[in-house]
Scaffold this motif. Structure first.
Motif, mmCIF file in Angstrom:
data_model
loop_
_atom_site.group_PDB
_atom_site.id
_atom_site.type_symbol
_atom_site.label_atom_id
_atom_site.label_comp_id
_atom_site.label_asym_id
_atom_site.label_seq_id
_atom_site.Cartn_x
_atom_site.Cartn_y
_atom_site.Cartn_z
ATOM 1 N N ALA A 32 1.978 6.568 -6.987
ATOM 2 C CA ALA A 32 0.943 7.482 -7.492
ATOM 3 C C ALA A 32 1.372 8.936 -7.309
ATOM 4 N N ARG A 33 1.990 9.250 -6.158
ATOM 5 C CA ARG A 33 2.456 10.618 -5.926
ATOM 6 C C ARG A 33 3.566 10.987 -6.913
ATOM 7 N N GLN B 61 1.053 4.110 -2.965
ATOM 8 C CA GLN B 61 0.829 5.520 -2.661
ATOM 9 C C GLN B 61 2.010 6.373 -3.143
ATOM 10 N N ASN B 62 3.223 5.930 -2.870
ATOM 11 C CA ASN B 62 4.404 6.671 -3.317
ATOM 12 C C ASN B 62 4.491 6.710 -4.837
ATOM 13 N N ALA C 139 0.831 -1.208 0.000
ATOM 14 C CA ALA C 139 0.000 0.000 0.000
ATOM 15 C C ALA C 139 0.867 1.259 0.000
ATOM 16 N N ARG C 140 1.938 1.249 0.789
ATOM 17 C CA ARG C 140 2.848 2.398 0.833
ATOM 18 C C ARG C 140 3.537 2.590 -0.517
#
Length: 57
Positions: A19-20, A16-17, A12-13
């Motif tokens: 996508a950013r 998220q990274n 998940a992390r």
């Protein structure tokens, strides 16, 4: 805490990274005038200090 929950948190992390990073890369591909209009900070690359974000007045 099981190994599967740990792997799930890491995945998940990572998502998220990723996508950013993808969003940031798309914003940096825009012309500088458009970036200023939306309030995206200017990134200055200095050989001694590395990349720095600079807000234009």
């Amino acid at each position: 805490m099981s190994i599967l929950s740990s792997i799930g948190r890491v995945a998940a992390r990572y998502a998220q990274n990723r996508a950013r990073y993808r969003s940031e890369r798309e914003l940096l591909a825009l012309p500088i005038e458009l970036r200023k209009d939306i309030g995206w900070p200017e990134i200055l690359i200095d050989a001694q200090n590395g990349p720095q974000i600079c807000r234009a007045p």
